[in-house]
Design a protein around this motif. Structure first.
Motif, PDB file in Angstrom:
ATOM      1  N   GLU A  68     -45.488  64.572  92.776  1.00 59.67           N
ATOM      2  CA  GLU A  68     -46.305  64.054  91.672  1.00 59.67           C
ATOM      3  C   GLU A  68     -47.777  63.940  92.069  1.00 59.67           C
ATOM      4  N   SER A  69     -48.030  63.659  93.364  1.00 61.59           N
ATOM      5  CA  SER A  69     -49.421  63.540  93.826  1.00 61.59           C
ATOM      6  C   SER A  69     -50.038  64.899  94.145  1.00 61.59           C
ATOM      7  N   GLY A  70     -49.182  65.903  94.399  1.00 61.55           N
ATOM      8  CA  GLY A  70     -49.674  67.260  94.640  1.00 61.55           C
ATOM      9  C   GLY A  70     -49.776  67.672  96.082  1.00 61.55           C
ATOM     10  N   THR A  71     -49.541  66.749  97.038  1.00 61.24           N
ATOM     11  CA  THR A  71     -49.653  67.072  98.459  1.00 61.24           C
ATOM     12  C   THR A  71     -48.471  66.474  99.201  1.00 61.24           C
ATOM     13  N   GLY A  72     -47.868  67.270 100.109  1.00 56.75           N
ATOM     14  CA  GLY A  72     -46.747  66.705 100.848  1.00 56.75           C
ATOM     15  C   GLY A  72     -46.110  67.673 101.810  1.00 56.75           C
ATOM     16  N   ILE A  73     -45.042  67.227 102.415  1.00 58.29           N
ATOM     17  CA  ILE A  73     -44.237  68.049 103.309  1.00 58.29           C
ATOM     18  C   ILE A  73     -42.779  67.773 102.980  1.00 58.29           C
ATOM     19  N   LEU A  74     -42.043  68.809 102.643  1.00 56.60           N
ATOM     20  CA  LEU A  74     -40.652  68.702 102.221  1.00 56.60           C
ATOM     21  C   LEU A  74     -39.719  69.211 103.304  1.00 56.60           C
ATOM     22  N   ARG A  75     -38.533  68.657 103.315  1.00 59.50           N
ATOM     23  CA  ARG A  75     -37.433  69.194 104.117  1.00 59.50           C
ATOM     24  C   ARG A  75     -36.654  70.120 103.183  1.00 59.50           C
ATOM     25  N   THR A  76     -36.629  71.413 103.477  1.00 58.82           N
ATOM     26  CA  THR A  76     -36.056  72.397 102.566  1.00 58.82           C
ATOM     27  C   THR A  76     -34.883  73.127 103.223  1.00 58.82           C
ATOM     28  N   LEU A  77     -33.980  73.612 102.382  1.00 61.43           N
ATOM     29  CA  LEU A  77     -32.852  74.423 102.841  1.00 61.43           C
ATOM     30  C   LEU A  77     -32.533  75.428 101.749  1.00 61.43           C
ATOM     31  N   PRO A  78     -32.624  76.730 102.054  1.00 62.36           N
ATOM     32  CA  PRO A  78     -32.323  77.732 101.021  1.00 62.36           C
ATOM     33  C   PRO A  78     -30.842  77.700 100.642  1.00 62.36           C
ATOM     34  N   VAL A 109     -28.777  68.653  99.686  1.00 64.11           N
ATOM     35  CA  VAL A 109     -29.104  67.452  98.918  1.00 64.11           C
ATOM     36  C   VAL A 109     -29.095  67.770  97.423  1.00 64.11           C
ATOM     37  N   ALA A 110     -29.367  69.045  97.095  1.00 68.05           N
ATOM     38  CA  ALA A 110     -29.455  69.511  95.707  1.00 68.05           C
ATOM     39  C   ALA A 110     -30.569  68.788  94.954  1.00 68.05           C
ATOM     40  N   ASP A 111     -31.678  68.572  95.646  1.00 67.72           N
ATOM     41  CA  ASP A 111     -32.839  67.934  95.030  1.00 67.72           C
ATOM     42  C   ASP A 111     -34.010  68.067  95.986  1.00 67.72           C
ATOM     43  N   LEU A 112     -35.180  67.683  95.521  1.00 70.30           N
ATOM     44  CA  LEU A 112     -36.329  67.574  96.407  1.00 70.30           C
ATOM     45  C   LEU A 112     -36.063  66.485  97.429  1.00 70.30           C
ATOM     46  N   TYR A 113     -36.485  66.720  98.669  1.00 72.05           N
ATOM     47  CA  TYR A 113     -36.127  65.787  99.745  1.00 72.05           C
ATOM     48  C   TYR A 113     -37.136  65.909 100.875  1.00 72.05           C
ATOM     49  N   THR A 114     -37.346  64.796 101.583  1.00 74.26           N
ATOM     50  CA  THR A 114     -38.193  64.828 102.774  1.00 74.26           C
ATOM     51  C   THR A 114     -37.676  63.833 103.796  1.00 74.26           C
ATOM     52  N   HIS A 115     -38.122  63.956 105.014  1.00 75.13           N
ATOM     53  CA  HIS A 115     -37.794  63.006 106.075  1.00 75.13           C
ATOM     54  C   HIS A 115     -38.889  61.942 106.148  1.00 75.13           C
ATOM     55  N   CYS A 116     -38.521  60.686 105.990  1.00 79.40           N
ATOM     56  CA  CYS A 116     -39.524  59.623 106.050  1.00 79.40           C
ATOM     57  C   CYS A 116     -38.962  58.319 106.618  1.00 79.40           C
ATOM     58  N   PRO A 126     -39.473  57.076 111.691  1.00 76.76           N
ATOM     59  CA  PRO A 126     -40.741  57.392 112.360  1.00 76.76           C
ATOM     60  C   PRO A 126     -40.781  57.013 113.837  1.00 76.76           C
ATOM     61  N   LEU A 127     -39.897  56.115 114.295  1.00 76.98           N
ATOM     62  CA  LEU A 127     -39.869  55.805 115.728  1.00 76.98           C
ATOM     63  C   LEU A 127     -39.295  56.967 116.535  1.00 76.98           C
ATOM     64  N   ARG A 128     -38.527  57.825 115.881  1.00 71.43           N
ATOM     65  CA  ARG A 128     -37.804  58.874 116.591  1.00 71.43           C
ATOM     66  C   ARG A 128     -38.165  60.288 116.153  1.00 71.43           C
ATOM     67  N   ARG A 129     -38.971  60.425 115.088  1.00 73.72           N
ATOM     68  CA  ARG A 129     -39.265  61.755 114.557  1.00 73.72           C
ATOM     69  C   ARG A 129     -40.700  61.781 114.067  1.00 73.72           C
ATOM     70  N   LEU A 130     -41.482  62.712 114.540  1.00 74.27           N
ATOM     71  CA  LEU A 130     -42.924  62.752 114.305  1.00 74.27           C
ATOM     72  C   LEU A 130     -43.279  62.863 112.829  1.00 74.27           C
ATOM     73  N   VAL A 131     -42.633  63.744 112.089  1.00 73.48           N
ATOM     74  CA  VAL A 131     -43.036  64.053 110.720  1.00 73.48           C
ATOM     75  C   VAL A 131     -42.967  62.839 109.807  1.00 73.48           C
ATOM     76  N   ASP A 132     -42.084  61.888 110.103  1.00 72.68           N
ATOM     77  CA  ASP A 132     -41.868  60.757 109.208  1.00 72.68           C
ATOM     78  C   ASP A 132     -43.119  59.879 109.078  1.00 72.68           C
ATOM     79  N   ARG A 133     -43.896  59.774 110.150  1.00 72.01           N
ATOM     80  CA  ARG A 133     -45.133  58.980 110.077  1.00 72.01           C
ATOM     81  C   ARG A 133     -46.087  59.574 109.047  1.00 72.01           C
ATOM     82  N   TYR A 134     -46.162  60.896 109.007  1.00 71.62           N
ATOM     83  CA  TYR A 134     -47.060  61.565 108.071  1.00 71.62           C
ATOM     84  C   TYR A 134     -46.529  61.474 106.644  1.00 71.62           C
TER      85      TYR A 134
END
Length: 473
Positions: free
Chosen positions: A251-261, A335-342, A345-353
């Motif tokens: 909705e904001s237009g900027t992000g990083i998604l966890r994707t799976l074809p 997941v069958a939907d839009l999804y991200t890792h968040c 953050p203590l164990r995975r770098l991307v979650d902080r962002y």
């Protein structure tokens, strides 16, 4: 069981660390910066939410606690409060601690210890959501309707305090016995509703028994751990938050998604052949996800098919988007939907962002420059870090297997076949119940019986030298 003082295993684990060129101790500058941050975190803008009685659910020995939850019933549904450790309150962009986190990417777990993403003064103390401690967090507030659908989402910075550190088995016992207080008892209600929502949208969670390294009094062993219902309910809260975060980003237009074809037709066709060989009933009009949900992992042919199903979940990655231009694919197929890792953050770098992007979206402001500057490189960094973490997990299990079996070369075991190579039908993978070993089998005179029982003979096992290998007996 194999002793912690087992020199071949310890030497092999050291060799694994060396071979993968893993980070060792944190540099002095990183430790100094972490210690200073632990004493004086950045708490500007954190609201006081210490009145909410949060609880955490983690493995019993965990001290790097990323998430705490509080669940409540409302007039027309439910409210989920989900507190995520606010690592950005401790990590200064562009500092030594930040650079080291980018070098490590994820926490790596070994049988004899771990290689943490952040120094323990943060990951297991000042930033961890330990019970009885006031901690900075990104506090998610997600309202659900009576069917478990998310209707509103808000995230803000807050100070929180967990009241209890629980584990999965204990949570399951309390809920089953009817002794859980409502905030915990609602985990089953909300988790079940969210599982029903997963079914409705065509998502899938694989209930595959996991091979787990155990440690007791300095000795290591292997067991199979079938996930408890509480594991699944807890995972649904994390999935809910990851989906809500992805929506905020899009909705904001900027992000990083966890994707799976979506799996290619050839992979699905192979899975159908496996189902037929394993005597799994899969009518052509029934979706794959529905078949998976009908399986009982305690049945050997069902467990073998679940293992085969994991092949459809390969190929997940991270995809950045900006200016509202969503990537293709944008959805995570499982997941069958839009999804991200968040949520870790203590164990995975991307979650902080991801957390910072969601906070900015909720406050209707631009993301911080340090977040935007790092985004283009994150997918590649995370791909390499995830590959390394998967290698550590797989190789660690292989080493413990070899250590457990090294004195039994020539012995015969009862096993069942969970995979057969398409182009080499005499080569595949077996599960042994005792000890809990998953290993390669090869060299038989005939096609391996996928999903069937098989007597096998151990031909090699030596930690650091030779992985466990079997041949049909």
């Amino acid at each position: 069981m194999t002793g912690a003082a087992d020199t071949p295993l310890r030497a092999a684990l050291r060799g694994l660390r060396t071979g993968l060129a893993l980070p060792d101790d944190f540099p002095p500058a990183v430790l100094a910066e972490a210690a200073d941050a632990a004493r004086s975190p950045e708490l500007a803008g954190h609201e006081d939410a210490t009145d909410i009685p949060f609880l955490t659910i983690d493995p019993p020995t965990s001290t790097d606690l990323d998430q705490a939850m509080h669940l409540e019933r409302r007039a027309h549904g439910y409210r989920v409060h989900y507190a995520i450790a606010d690592v950005a309150a401790f990590v200064r962009p562009g500092g030594a601690l930040d650079a080291e986190a980018h070098r490590r990417v994820t926490t790596l777990y070994f049988p004899d210890g771990k290689v943490p993403l952040h120094p323990e003064v943060l990951s297991e103390d000042a930033a961890s959501l330990l019970p009885g401690r006031v901690r900075p967090a990104a506090l998610w507030e997600i309202d659900l309707d009576a069917e478990g659908r998310a209707v509103t989402t808000r995230v803000r910075r807050a100070l929180v305090r967990s009241r209890a550190k629980l584990d999965y088995a204990g949570v399951q016992r309390q809920i089953d016995a009817g002794t859980a207080e409502e905030p915990l008892a609602l985990l089953r209600d909300i988790g079940t509703l969210r599982e029903e929502q997963e079914v409705a949208r065509g998502g899938i969670s694989l209930n595959v028994p996991e091979q787990e390294i155990t440690e007791h009094d300095g000795t290591y062993g292997l067991t199979y751990r079938a996930p408890l219902p509480a594991d699944g309910w807890n995972a649904q809260i994390s999935l809910l938050t990851g989906m809500a975060a992805a929506r905020l980003m899009t909705e904001s237009g900027t992000g990083i998604l966890r994707t799976l074809p979506v799996a290619p037709d050839g992979a699905v066709a192979r899975l159908r052949r496996s189902a037929e060989a394993l005597h799994i009933d899969w009518p052509h009009h029934v979706p794959y996800a529905e078949v998976v949900r009908s399986l009982d992992p305690k049945r050997t042919n069902h467990a073998a098919f679940l293992q085969e199903c994991t092949t459809l979940l390969r190929g997940a990655g991270y995809t950045v988007f900006d200016h509202g231009d969503l990537p293709t694919p944008a959805v995570h197929a499982a997941v069958a939907d839009l999804y991200t890792h968040c949520t870790a953050p203590l164990r995975r770098l991307v979650d902080r962002y991801a957390c910072e992007l969601c906070l900015a979206a909720c406050e209707d402001r631009d993301p911080p420059e340090w977040v935007l500057a790092a985004l283009p490189s994150l997918p590649k960094e995370m791909a390499e870090g995830t590959r390394r973490a998967n290698t550590v997990e797989r190789e660690s299990v292989d080493l413990v297997e070899a250590a457990l079996l090294k004195d039994q070369v020539g012995a015969v075991f009862d096993a069942y076949v969970v995979d057969v190579k398409d182009n080499e039908p005499t080569t595949g993978t077996i599960h042994i119940d005792t000890p809990a070993v998953v290993a390669r089998v090869e060299g038989g005179p005939a096609r391996l019986p996928l999903g069937g029982r098989l007597r096998v003979r151990l031909t090699q096992a030596d930690p650091g030298t030779a992985k466990a290998l079997f041949t049909p007996a």
